[in-house]
Each structure stands twice: as C-alpha cells, then as structure tokens.
Write a protein that holds these residues in place. Structure first.
Motif, PDB file in Angstrom:
ATOM      1  N   LEU A   1      -9.070   2.212   6.385  1.00 29.01           N
ATOM      2  CA  LEU A   1     -10.543   2.878   6.838  1.00 29.01           C
ATOM      3  C   LEU A   1     -11.367   2.079   6.153  1.00 29.01           C
ATOM      4  N   LEU A   2     -11.406   1.915   4.745  1.00 31.85           N
ATOM      5  CA  LEU A   2     -12.651   1.486   3.903  1.00 31.85           C
ATOM      6  C   LEU A   2     -12.793  -0.049   3.686  1.00 31.85           C
TER       7      LEU A   2
ATOM      8  N   ALA B   1       0.682   3.992  -3.032  1.00 32.03           N
ATOM      9  CA  ALA B   1       0.061   5.254  -2.677  1.00 32.03           C
ATOM     10  C   ALA B   1       0.962   6.513  -3.147  1.00 32.03           C
TER      11      ALA B   1
ATOM     12  N   GLU C   1      -3.639  10.695   1.586  1.00 39.01           N
ATOM     13  CA  GLU C   1      -4.892  10.244   1.808  1.00 39.01           C
ATOM     14  C   GLU C   1      -5.063   8.610   1.292  1.00 39.01           C
ATOM     15  N   LYS C   2      -4.173   8.377   0.229  1.00 34.49           N
ATOM     16  CA  LYS C   2      -4.331   6.812  -0.238  1.00 34.49           C
ATOM     17  C   LYS C   2      -3.664   6.063   0.894  1.00 34.49           C
TER      18      LYS C   2
ATOM     19  N   ILE D   1       0.819  -1.162   0.064  1.00 35.38           N
ATOM     20  CA  ILE D   1      -0.129   0.018   0.147  1.00 35.38           C
ATOM     21  C   ILE D   1       0.836   1.324  -0.019  1.00 35.38           C
TER      22      ILE D   1
ATOM     23  N   GLN E   1      -4.770   5.853   3.908  1.00 34.44           N
ATOM     24  CA  GLN E   1      -5.813   5.679   4.699  1.00 34.44           C
ATOM     25  C   GLN E   1      -7.062   4.824   4.190  1.00 34.44           C
ATOM     26  N   ILE E   2      -7.034   4.834   2.672  1.00 31.87           N
ATOM     27  CA  ILE E   2      -8.054   4.323   1.944  1.00 31.87           C
ATOM     28  C   ILE E   2      -8.286   3.026   2.423  1.00 31.87           C
ATOM     29  N   ILE E   3      -7.374   2.048   1.959  1.00 35.11           N
ATOM     30  CA  ILE E   3      -7.464   0.870   2.370  1.00 35.11           C
ATOM     31  C   ILE E   3      -7.776   0.214   3.903  1.00 35.11           C
TER      32      ILE E   3
END
Length: 253
Positions: A172-173, A161, A165-166, A157, A168-170
């Motif tokens: 968190l989501l 990234a 921001e990227k 990741i 945190q995407i994986i």
C-alpha cells in the motif's frame, strides 16, 4: 529434486484460489475494468493519444503490470505468512524438503495466479479498447519475469511480517505509489526534464516501460535497460530468500 513436495505445496496454494474466486480473480479484474472505464473514457476523451497510441490502449500495459505486481506480492506474502501464523511452518521445515523446493512451491503458485490474472485482464481489456501486441514473446517474458520477481518479493514480505498489518504496509505505501508514479497512466517524457530524471530512480518505470514496448514498440527507456533492471531486482529477491533460509530469519524463531 522432490517433485512430489513441490506439487503438494503448489496444489495446496492453488486450491485456495479456486475456493476464493471472487476475492482472488474476479475482484482484481473488476477493479482494473473500472480503471479502463474511468481513465479510458474520462481522461481519454481529453487526451486522445500518447506517443501516437490511443490513450485507452496506452494504459493497458501499465494497468496489467500494476495488477500483476500487487497481486504477486499479496498471493506470495499471504501464502507463506499463514503457515507461520498457524504454526504449520515447522512441519514444512522439518519435512524432507529443501528450501528451494519450498520456494518453488509457494512462489510458483503465487506467480501462476498472477499470470492467470494478468491474462484475464488482457482479455478483458479487448472489450474496452482495441490494441495489438507487436512482440508477443517479449510480452510473455516480461509477464513471467515480473510475476516471479514480485512473488519472490512477496515471499520475503510474508516472512518478515509478524502481523496482518505488516502484510499491507509495503504493497500500500510503497508498491502502489511507485506504480502510479512509474508511468502506468502516462509517459515520463510528458514530465518536465527534472522530474524525468527523478522518475528514472523508480524501478517500476523500467518494468512498465519494457512491458509497454512489447505491445507497441515504444518505451521510455531502452528494452535492454528494462530487462537488465528486472533481472537485477530478481537477483536481489533471490539473494534475500537465500539469506532467509540460511539464517532462519523469522522462520525458526
């Protein structure tokens, strides 16, 4: 094998942890302790036992595994992203250090931080609920396997990234929802039959189930299947890291 290079990367990453103890160690431990207070006291008062285990003790493996996964990803992704962000990654790539040595340094440090954190949460949990560990060796094996696997995943990741921001995407989501739906706070046997089958497509179920088995000897899926799924995910992460260094994906451009 360049031991000095591995040790230099490892010590550099670990020193960042000691400089930010509140963020790296204290904050996750406090957050997990709040889960014990809220879920153990509030929900535990209504749902006394699950599969013969007191609810407060039942959620201990799930909470440790949830923190272990999120922190392994966060530590590893941030560790490799910062050299990319600052441009020092080119110094590492041009040094006489092989890809496997780079990975061992970064992933080893991230996994070490996660294991330390998981151990602290395990000790903290004893302050809230009594529990026993039936298979301590298997508990350590699952702890190490999960820390290394998700640190490798975090490494991928961090390379992928191209912005904060990227990073945190994986986590968190994807990871956090899968953790909550993977049996951290309940047994999937409590779900309706249809949703039990759906839950088996969640890879986190196998990690939490195997880890919970090491504590209490109960699991939603067999220990062999849990171990196999963990090793499959580990192999996928190793393959992804190998491909990254083979192609230079977002490392050399």
């Amino acid at each position: 094998m360049n031991i000095y290079a591995i040790r230099a990367i490892y010590q550099f990453e670990m020193s960042r942890t000691w400089r930010t103890l509140m963020q790296s160690i204290a904050s996750p431990v406090i957050s997990t302790s709040l889960y014990f207070v809220v879920f153990g006291a509030a929900i535990g008062g209504r749902m006394v036992e699950v599969d013969g285990i007191r609810y407060g003790a039942f959620i201990v493996p799930g909470l440790i595994m949830m923190s272990l996964m999120t922190q392994s990803i966060a530590n590893a992704s941030f560790g490799i992203y910062m050299p990319k962000f600052s441009g020092t990654i080119y110094e590492i790539l041009s040094a006489p250090v092989s890809p496997i040595e780079i990975v061992m340094g970064y992933v080893g440090a991230a996994a070490s931080k996660s294991v330390i954190l998981g151990s602290l949460i395990l000790v903290t949990a004893r302050l809230f609920v009594p529990f026993e560990i039936e298979h301590p060796l298997w508990m350590v094996i699952f702890l190490l396997l999960t820390a290394i696997t998700f640190s490798l995943f975090g490494f991928v990741i961090g390379v992928w990234a191209d912005g904060f921001e990227k990073l945190q995407i994986i986590p968190l989501l994807v990871i956090t929802p899968l953790s909550f739906l993977g049996g951290s706070f309940y047994s999937i046997s409590m779900l309706p039959p249809f949703w039990q089958k759906v839950a088996l497509f969640n890879p986190v179920v196998y990690l939490i189930s195997g880890f919970r088995w090491s504590f209490y000897g109960i699991s939603d899926v067999s220990i062999a299947v849990s171990t196999g799924m963990t090793l499959v995910f580990l192999a996928l992460c190793v393959s992804a890291v190998w491909w990254i260094f083979k192609t230079g994906y977002r490392l050399k451009t």
